[in-house]
Design a protein around this motif. Structure first.
Motif, PDB file in Angstrom:
ATOM      1  N   THR A   1       0.841  -1.191   0.000  1.00 30.29           N
ATOM      2  CA  THR A   1       0.000   0.000   0.000  1.00 30.29           C
ATOM      3  C   THR A   1       0.879   1.245   0.000  1.00 30.29           C
ATOM      4  O   THR A   1       1.822   1.345   0.780  1.00 30.29           O
ATOM      5  CB  THR A   1      -0.896   0.020   1.262  1.00 30.29           C
ATOM      6  OG1 THR A   1      -1.650  -1.192   1.290  1.00 30.29           O
ATOM      7  CG2 THR A   1      -1.832   1.214   1.239  1.00 30.29           C
ATOM      8  N   PRO A   2       0.568   2.247  -0.843  1.00 31.65           N
ATOM      9  CA  PRO A   2       1.386   3.459  -0.888  1.00 31.65           C
ATOM     10  C   PRO A   2       1.434   4.159   0.466  1.00 31.65           C
ATOM     11  O   PRO A   2       0.419   4.253   1.155  1.00 31.65           O
ATOM     12  CB  PRO A   2       0.646   4.328  -1.920  1.00 31.65           C
ATOM     13  CG  PRO A   2      -0.169   3.378  -2.723  1.00 31.65           C
ATOM     14  CD  PRO A   2      -0.533   2.254  -1.802  1.00 31.65           C
ATOM     15  N   ASP A   3       2.608   4.615   0.851  1.00 31.42           N
ATOM     16  CA  ASP A   3       2.771   5.364   2.102  1.00 31.42           C
ATOM     17  C   ASP A   3       2.446   6.821   1.807  1.00 31.42           C
ATOM     18  O   ASP A   3       3.272   7.568   1.284  1.00 31.42           O
ATOM     19  CB  ASP A   3       4.203   5.225   2.617  1.00 31.42           C
ATOM     20  CG  ASP A   3       4.387   5.924   3.956  1.00 31.42           C
ATOM     21  OD1 ASP A   3       3.393   6.472   4.471  1.00 31.42           O
ATOM     22  OD2 ASP A   3       5.512   5.928   4.477  1.00 31.42           O
ATOM     23  N   LEU A   4       1.215   7.242   2.156  1.00 26.90           N
ATOM     24  CA  LEU A   4       0.757   8.585   1.814  1.00 26.90           C
ATOM     25  C   LEU A   4       1.521   9.669   2.559  1.00 26.90           C
ATOM     26  O   LEU A   4       1.529  10.824   2.153  1.00 26.90           O
ATOM     27  CB  LEU A   4      -0.740   8.706   2.101  1.00 26.90           C
ATOM     28  CG  LEU A   4      -1.653   7.810   1.250  1.00 26.90           C
ATOM     29  CD1 LEU A   4      -3.103   7.992   1.662  1.00 26.90           C
ATOM     30  CD2 LEU A   4      -1.483   8.113  -0.225  1.00 26.90           C
TER      31      LEU A   4
ATOM     32  N   PRO B   1      -5.967  10.220   4.575  1.00 29.45           N
ATOM     33  CA  PRO B   1      -7.397  10.538   4.513  1.00 29.45           C
ATOM     34  C   PRO B   1      -8.274   9.603   5.342  1.00 29.45           C
ATOM     35  O   PRO B   1      -9.292  10.025   5.891  1.00 29.45           O
ATOM     36  CB  PRO B   1      -7.715  10.413   3.020  1.00 29.45           C
ATOM     37  CG  PRO B   1      -6.426  10.682   2.337  1.00 29.45           C
ATOM     38  CD  PRO B   1      -5.357  10.131   3.235  1.00 29.45           C
ATOM     39  N   LEU B   2      -7.870   8.345   5.453  1.00 33.20           N
ATOM     40  CA  LEU B   2      -8.670   7.385   6.215  1.00 33.20           C
ATOM     41  C   LEU B   2      -8.662   7.673   7.708  1.00 33.20           C
ATOM     42  O   LEU B   2      -9.510   7.182   8.449  1.00 33.20           O
ATOM     43  CB  LEU B   2      -8.167   5.957   5.961  1.00 33.20           C
ATOM     44  CG  LEU B   2      -8.296   5.461   4.511  1.00 33.20           C
ATOM     45  CD1 LEU B   2      -7.699   4.070   4.384  1.00 33.20           C
ATOM     46  CD2 LEU B   2      -9.757   5.460   4.070  1.00 33.20           C
ATOM     47  N   HIS B   3      -7.688   8.477   8.160  1.00 33.84           N
ATOM     48  CA  HIS B   3      -7.601   8.818   9.588  1.00 33.84           C
ATOM     49  C   HIS B   3      -7.773  10.318   9.818  1.00 33.84           C
ATOM     50  O   HIS B   3      -7.464  10.813  10.906  1.00 33.84           O
ATOM     51  CB  HIS B   3      -6.258   8.361  10.155  1.00 33.84           C
ATOM     52  CG  HIS B   3      -5.989   6.898   9.962  1.00 33.84           C
ATOM     53  ND1 HIS B   3      -6.723   5.924  10.599  1.00 33.84           N
ATOM     54  CD2 HIS B   3      -5.093   6.237   9.185  1.00 33.84           C
ATOM     55  CE1 HIS B   3      -6.288   4.730  10.231  1.00 33.84           C
ATOM     56  NE2 HIS B   3      -5.300   4.891   9.369  1.00 33.84           N
ATOM     57  N   ALA B   4      -8.270  11.014   8.818  1.00 29.75           N
ATOM     58  CA  ALA B   4      -8.367  12.478   8.903  1.00 29.75           C
ATOM     59  C   ALA B   4      -9.260  12.950  10.047  1.00 29.75           C
ATOM     60  O   ALA B   4      -8.983  13.968  10.680  1.00 29.75           O
ATOM     61  CB  ALA B   4      -8.891  13.040   7.579  1.00 29.75           C
ATOM     62  N   VAL B   5     -10.340  12.221  10.318  1.00 29.23           N
ATOM     63  CA  VAL B   5     -11.275  12.663  11.358  1.00 29.23           C
ATOM     64  C   VAL B   5     -10.627  12.682  12.740  1.00 29.23           C
ATOM     65  O   VAL B   5     -11.164  13.312  13.663  1.00 29.23           O
ATOM     66  CB  VAL B   5     -12.547  11.781  11.380  1.00 29.23           C
ATOM     67  CG1 VAL B   5     -13.329  11.938  10.088  1.00 29.23           C
ATOM     68  CG2 VAL B   5     -12.205  10.324  11.629  1.00 29.23           C
TER      69      VAL B   5
ATOM     70  N   TYR C   1     -12.206  14.195   2.870  1.00 33.44           N
ATOM     71  CA  TYR C   1     -11.312  13.061   3.138  1.00 33.44           C
ATOM     72  C   TYR C   1     -11.810  11.790   2.453  1.00 33.44           C
ATOM     73  O   TYR C   1     -11.012  10.975   1.989  1.00 33.44           O
ATOM     74  CB  TYR C   1     -11.140  12.846   4.646  1.00 33.44           C
ATOM     75  CG  TYR C   1     -12.356  12.301   5.361  1.00 33.44           C
ATOM     76  CD1 TYR C   1     -12.518  10.936   5.552  1.00 33.44           C
ATOM     77  CD2 TYR C   1     -13.338  13.154   5.861  1.00 33.44           C
ATOM     78  CE1 TYR C   1     -13.624  10.432   6.213  1.00 33.44           C
ATOM     79  CE2 TYR C   1     -14.444  12.659   6.515  1.00 33.44           C
ATOM     80  CZ  TYR C   1     -14.590  11.304   6.693  1.00 33.44           C
ATOM     81  OH  TYR C   1     -15.692  10.817   7.345  1.00 33.44           O
ATOM     82  N   GLU C   2     -13.127  11.615   2.368  1.00 32.94           N
ATOM     83  CA  GLU C   2     -13.675  10.437   1.694  1.00 32.94           C
ATOM     84  C   GLU C   2     -13.391  10.513   0.193  1.00 32.94           C
ATOM     85  O   GLU C   2     -12.989   9.519  -0.431  1.00 32.94           O
ATOM     86  CB  GLU C   2     -15.171  10.331   1.939  1.00 32.94           C
ATOM     87  CG  GLU C   2     -15.548   9.963   3.363  1.00 32.94           C
ATOM     88  CD  GLU C   2     -17.050   9.843   3.551  1.00 32.94           C
ATOM     89  OE1 GLU C   2     -17.800  10.226   2.626  1.00 32.94           O
ATOM     90  OE2 GLU C   2     -17.480   9.383   4.625  1.00 32.94           O
ATOM     91  N   CYS C   3     -13.613  11.687  -0.371  1.00 32.20           N
ATOM     92  CA  CYS C   3     -13.377  11.872  -1.805  1.00 32.20           C
ATOM     93  C   CYS C   3     -11.910  11.634  -2.145  1.00 32.20           C
ATOM     94  O   CYS C   3     -11.584  10.949  -3.128  1.00 32.20           O
ATOM     95  CB  CYS C   3     -13.800  13.278  -2.220  1.00 32.20           C
ATOM     96  SG  CYS C   3     -13.606  13.609  -3.988  1.00 32.20           S
ATOM     97  N   VAL C   4     -11.011  12.163  -1.331  1.00 37.06           N
ATOM     98  CA  VAL C   4      -9.577  12.009  -1.584  1.00 37.06           C
ATOM     99  C   VAL C   4      -9.163  10.543  -1.502  1.00 37.06           C
ATOM    100  O   VAL C   4      -8.400  10.055  -2.343  1.00 37.06           O
ATOM    101  CB  VAL C   4      -8.755  12.864  -0.599  1.00 37.06           C
ATOM    102  CG1 VAL C   4      -7.269  12.501  -0.657  1.00 37.06           C
ATOM    103  CG2 VAL C   4      -8.935  14.348  -0.907  1.00 37.06           C
ATOM    104  N   SER C   5      -9.658   9.836  -0.498  1.00 36.01           N
ATOM    105  CA  SER C   5      -9.286   8.425  -0.341  1.00 36.01           C
ATOM    106  C   SER C   5      -9.738   7.592  -1.535  1.00 36.01           C
ATOM    107  O   SER C   5      -9.139   6.560  -1.843  1.00 36.01           O
ATOM    108  CB  SER C   5      -9.871   7.855   0.947  1.00 36.01           C
ATOM    109  OG  SER C   5     -11.285   7.781   0.883  1.00 36.01           O
ATOM    110  N   GLU C   6     -10.771   8.039  -2.229  1.00 34.66           N
ATOM    111  CA  GLU C   6     -11.296   7.308  -3.386  1.00 34.66           C
ATOM    112  C   GLU C   6     -10.718   7.807  -4.711  1.00 34.66           C
ATOM    113  O   GLU C   6     -10.937   7.185  -5.750  1.00 34.66           O
ATOM    114  CB  GLU C   6     -12.822   7.425  -3.421  1.00 34.66           C
ATOM    115  CG  GLU C   6     -13.515   6.778  -2.228  1.00 34.66           C
ATOM    116  CD  GLU C   6     -14.970   7.162  -2.114  1.00 34.66           C
ATOM    117  OE1 GLU C   6     -15.448   7.938  -2.980  1.00 34.66           O
ATOM    118  OE2 GLU C   6     -15.635   6.710  -1.160  1.00 34.66           O
ATOM    119  N   ASN C   7     -10.009   8.934  -4.678  1.00 31.69           N
ATOM    120  CA  ASN C   7      -9.514   9.533  -5.929  1.00 31.69           C
ATOM    121  C   ASN C   7      -8.056   9.972  -5.800  1.00 31.69           C
ATOM    122  O   ASN C   7      -7.707  11.104  -6.146  1.00 31.69           O
ATOM    123  CB  ASN C   7     -10.380  10.740  -6.310  1.00 31.69           C
ATOM    124  CG  ASN C   7     -11.801  10.368  -6.643  1.00 31.69           C
ATOM    125  OD1 ASN C   7     -12.119   9.972  -7.750  1.00 31.69           O
ATOM    126  ND2 ASN C   7     -12.676  10.507  -5.649  1.00 31.69           N
TER     127      ASN C   7
END
Length: 350
Positions: A58-61, A95-99, A259-265
């Protein structure tokens, strides 16, 4: 789900497991049975190895430096650096942990809930500072705490927070879940008493609310005007007590969960942009501007040029995710805004 799982379990028992278990061919030739068992075991090991390696694939963002608003310069004039792009080197926070990328006031228990009205307060910055600044309002002012705290620690300011969820600091009755938000009005009265009894040098405030109910709470036809009047009343009360008011412009509202949009795009980040005028229309910008207009004791700080530097607002600037939830900024991005905020506060708070 548990009940429905009985159906595929029964089908696999009848159609797969039992035919193999009771097959005459397998019972007569043990080595075939052992070979099949070994094959299934190896398959299980292979799947386990793949799952163990999956995180490394998995890419290290967060691999790229998190520069955030610093790419815009300390005066936020390098706007092209904040223009939307399709791909970036990395993204912090993930993004998956942004909240979870929130100011420390949340884990510190400093934000009052929507149910209670007691004024919770916490201290940050320089606890022995000569200048006292109260941070008052809802989560839209609390989002700036990571920058305020750093600035205050270096400037000799003592920060005291008084914030309540979804509650503007205004002498107005607002709505919550279709009912008058009584605990917000009670909280406002109690916080104002605290501020007048122990006056800070300045109050920093902001909000996400755009309208209020009529004084008796019977309807919401007064809309923005009722809230504007309530803001003016509260700010005037502070000014009369010798307290300066610094209003921070409400941040643009993206109209989506960024954050949801970014994680998907991740390869098409421009899909997560939005027009700046639309974002500002969805925010409380007009209400705050209207309330501050003509009030000499109220100073206005607008940082939207450092949040959305171009006509279309980018979800990631300087490898940092801008929004964590709704129209709230990530604590990471706020930290990178510190030089810009400090420059704009310097003439206001000394």
């Amino acid at each position: 789900v548990a009940v429905l799982s009985v159906i595929p379990a029964w089908l696999t028992l009848r159609l797969v497991e039992d035919p193999i278990r009771f097959s005459a061919a397998f019972s007569k030739i043990p080595r075939v049975t052992l070979a099949m068992g070994a094959s299934f075991s190896l398959a299980g090991v292979a799947v386990g190895v793949v799952l163990a390696w999956a995180p490394s694939l998995t890419p290290d963002l967060s691999a790229a430096p998190a520069l955030g608003a610093s790419v815009l310069g300390s005066d936020a004039t390098n706007r092209s650096a904040g223009a939307p792009v399709d791909r970036v080197e990395g993204i912090t926070p993930d993004p998956l942990h942004a909240v979870d990328d929130v100011p420390e006031a949340y884990p510190d228990g400093c934000q009052q809930s929507q149910l209670d009205s007691d004024p919770l307060s916490c201290e940050y910055g320089d606890e022995d500072g000569d200048v006292t600044v109260a941070v008052v309002g809802d989560s839209k002012i609390l989002q700036w705490l990571p920058a305020f705290d750093a600035i205050a620690a270096d400037s000799g300011w003592r920060l005291i927070t008084y914030t309540k969820s979804a509650c503007p600091f205004a002498a107005a009755l607002v709505e919550h879940d279709g009912k008058p938000y009584e605990s917000c009005s009670e909280w406002n009265t109690l916080v104002m008493h605290e501020l007048i009894s122990n006056p800070p040098d300045a109050v920093f405030t902001s909000q996400g609310r755009r309208e209020a109910l009529s004084a008796d709470g019977s309807d919401s036809t007064d809309g923005p005007e009722a809230l504007i009047d309530g803001l003016k009343e509260s700010w005037s009360t502070l000014n009369e007590a010798g307290i300066d008011v610094v209003v921070f412009q409400d941040t643009p509202s993206p109209g989506m969960q960024v954050y949801e949009c970014v994680s998907e795009n991740l390869e098409d980040l421009t899909a997560c942009t939005y027009p700046r005028p639309d974002g500002e229309r969805r925010s409380a910008a007009d209400v705050l501007h209207a309330a501050a207009k003509g009030m000499s004791g109220v100073k206005f700080v607008d940082l939207n040029d450092a949040i959305c530097p171009t006509l279309r607002c980018s979800p990631v600037i300087g490898n940092v995710l801008v929004y964590r939830q709704g129209s709230h900024l990530t604590a990471t991005y706020v930290k990178t805004l510190r030089p810009i905020i400090e420059q704009r506060l310097r003439p206001i708070v000394r």
